[in-house]
Design a protein around this motif. Structure first.
Motif: not given
Lengths: 203, 177, 200
Positions: A18-22, C69-70, C168-170
């Motif tokens: 999900g983090t890739v898309f946000i 996310y935060m 991407w890194w995450a």
């Protein structure tokens, strides 16, 4: 292995994908029009000359007076300890450093209330809080504080209290330290704060 | 896992649960203070303070101490000291809760004596302390916190630290295995 | 809105009390995860106990993903948080020295502090060593200063250096960490059969 670990692995993977898309939120910090309109309608954004005079006499450390008139007029006459930020330099970095500092109340003033009011709206649009407009500007200041009118006998008692205060204030502002065009202005020292504070840290 | 806990008589929480909670503590710290966890900076503060007490003049003249003496006016500079105080309290709390607090003792592998363990602990501490200053932080301050905030240097420290430990582990296996 | 202290939601005096509580949570988790035992920590390098890898990597990926996310929800202004500055030559050297110190001493600073609270003398000696080590560094600083400050890249993130976005890194780190959890679990099983004197 435990079935729970499969589930946890899957959850973590999904969250990470999900983090890739946000995308990181951009902090242009502009106020939406509806909120701006609501704030413009609040009468609490105005302060009277009496309130300002009282704060100045009390030497309120959180008070910051900003003169929004051009520098030439500021040099002729201004309120004590006021800082000059001409209205056309509000958006520059040097102008911006005065606004939105926590714990500081900024009072804007010009010759009349109009210019300061415009600046207030501009600042509010940039999402900077704790700014106030001195109602009536310096004209009102002269009329009320420097040359207060004696109340009529028929006026309510509160007008007399106000008058007494203004007379005392007048003494304070004109008696001890007269700010005129001939006098050399002292440079105002204001503790500046970087606007977007970054956390200090390190191990 | 269940078996091992019974055998060892030690109640450790599930490592993944511990990790998730640790990550959340980190996020809370960032959310409230904008900064991350750290330990070694506080030891440095102690060194600086001692230097100030023992010989204030020498401390003022030393280029390294000087850097940190100035900062004393800012309340943020001792954030770490308060945090480390909390680490002690938290460790104590966990020790009491899981009944791990014992009379002072020395934990060592079977193949070495307690005295040798202490000597090695001291040498290891000196090396680690020296390394923290070059690395801008310890395992928590540089590796854990740095990597969590995507700091380039933090990630490098994390991999190099564990890599270097793996590389030399073979030569010191007598200490642990 | 966050970080709360920097944006004036919480005064900086409260910040110090909060620091104590954050430290308490940190210390509690270190101790209760088993980091107060040097044999647990050193175990990761001999393949008999991977608790360090598990706790450490889980914390890193949770913090990484959570942070993004935060930032996305607007809870934290990511440009205001502290990013560790990067000085590659001195940081790599420091990390190598720290790695050796960790194997010899069996602790890192945080874990040694929690181990002191449960009465481990070796941890106390390690902490004294830390103090001496930092003292040596401070005394030797004039000779090291040039090296210490060389190649300053500033407060850069992985995205600044590589041009690949933080998302991407995450993901890369998460996949890497999750894979390492599954692999180490099987290694641990094999190695533990061979070691008999250490109780797990």
């Amino acid at each position: 292995m435990n079935r729970n670990y499969y589930i946890l692995t899957a959850i973590m993977l999904i969250l990470a994908i999900g983090t890739v898309f946000i995308h990181e939120r951009k902090y242009t910090s502009e106020l939406p029009a509806s909120e701006l309109l609501w704030d413009i309608l609040q009468p609490s954004r105005f302060v009277t000359t009496d309130q300002v005079a009282k704060r100045i006499i009390e030497k309120d450390p959180s008070l910051l007076l900003i003169d929004v008139r051009p520098a030439s007029e500021y040099n002729k006459f201004s309120l004590p300890n006021a800082v000059n930020v001409p209205f056309d330099s509000i958006e520059t970095a040097t102008g911006q450093q005065y606004f939105g500092n926590p714990g500081t109340k900024v009072v804007l003033f010009g010759d009349d209330g109009i210019l300061a009011n415009r600046v207030w709206i501009l600042l509010r649009r940039l999402d900077l809080k704790n700014n106030y407009v001195m109602r009536g500007g310096l004209n009102e200041w002269i009329e009320t504080i420097i040359q207060p009118k004696r109340p009529k006998q028929t006026d309510p008692e509160i007008s007399f209290e106000q008058y007494n205060f203004r007379r005392a204030a007048r003494l304070y502002f004109t008696g001890a330290k007269v700010v005129t065009g001939n006098m050399k202005k002292e440079k105002v020292v204001f503790k500046k704060r970087k606007r977007a504070a970054v956390a200090a840290g390190g191990c | 896992m269940e078996n091992s806990i019974k055998k060892n008589n030690e109640k450790y929480i599930n490592p993944y649960l511990g990790g998730v909670l640790l990550g959340i503590v980190m996020l809370i710290s960032i959310f409230i203070s904008g900064r991350e966890l750290g330990i070694s900076g506080s030891v440095r503060n102690t060194v600086v303070e001692t230097a100030k007490v023992i010989s204030p003049k020498a401390a003022e003249n030393s280029t390294y101490y000087k850097k940190f003496l100035k900062k004393d006016t800012s309340p943020m500079s001792n954030w770490l000291d308060y945090e480390v105080l909390g680490v002690f309290l938290g460790g104590l709390l966990s020790g009491i809760l899981f009944k791990r607090i014992k009379k002072p003792f020395i934990e060592h592998g079977k193949s070495i004596t307690a005295k040798r363990r202490l000597i090695y602990a001291l040498i290891g501490g000196i090396l680690f302390g020296f390394g923290t200053r070059l690395g801008r932080g310890c395992t928590s301050g540089a590796a854990l916190s740095g990597a969590s905030t995507f700091s380039y240097g933090g990630v490098v420290v994390m991999f190099v630290l564990f890599g270097s430990a793996f590389a030399v582990a073979y030569f010191f296996r007598k200490l642990w295995v | 809105m966050g970080p709360l202290v920097l944006n004036g939601f919480i005064s900086s005096n409260w910040n110090l009390l909060i620091a104590v509580f954050i430290g308490m949570a940190f210390g509690f988790l270190l101790e209760s995860s088993g980091f107060s035992s040097s044999r647990n920590i050193a175990g990761v390098f001999y393949g008999y106990n991977f608790v360090v890898i598990r706790v450490f990597f889980t914390a890193v990926i949770v913090a990484m993903v959570g942070l993004l996310y935060m930032g996305y929800f607007g809870w934290v202004n990511l440009s205001q948080i502290f990013i560790l500055p990067t000085f590659l030559p001195s940081m790599i050297t420091g990390a190598v020295i720290m790695g050796v110190g960790m194997i010899i001493g069996g602790f890192c600073p945080g874990t040694s502090f929690t181990a002191i609270t449960i009465g481990k003398i070796d941890a106390l000696v390690f902490a004294i060593g830390l103090y001496i080590g930092i003292f040596f560094f401070a005394e030797g600083y004039p000779f090291l200063e040039k090296f210490y400050l060389s190649a300053n890249l500033g407060h850069v993130t992985l995205a600044d250096v590589t041009g690949i976005s933080l998302g991407w890194w995450a993901l890369i780190f998460t996949v890497f960490a999750l894979a390492s959890f599954w692999i180490t679990a099987s290694i641990e099983k094999k190695v533990r059969k061979r070691i008999k004197d250490y109780k797990f």
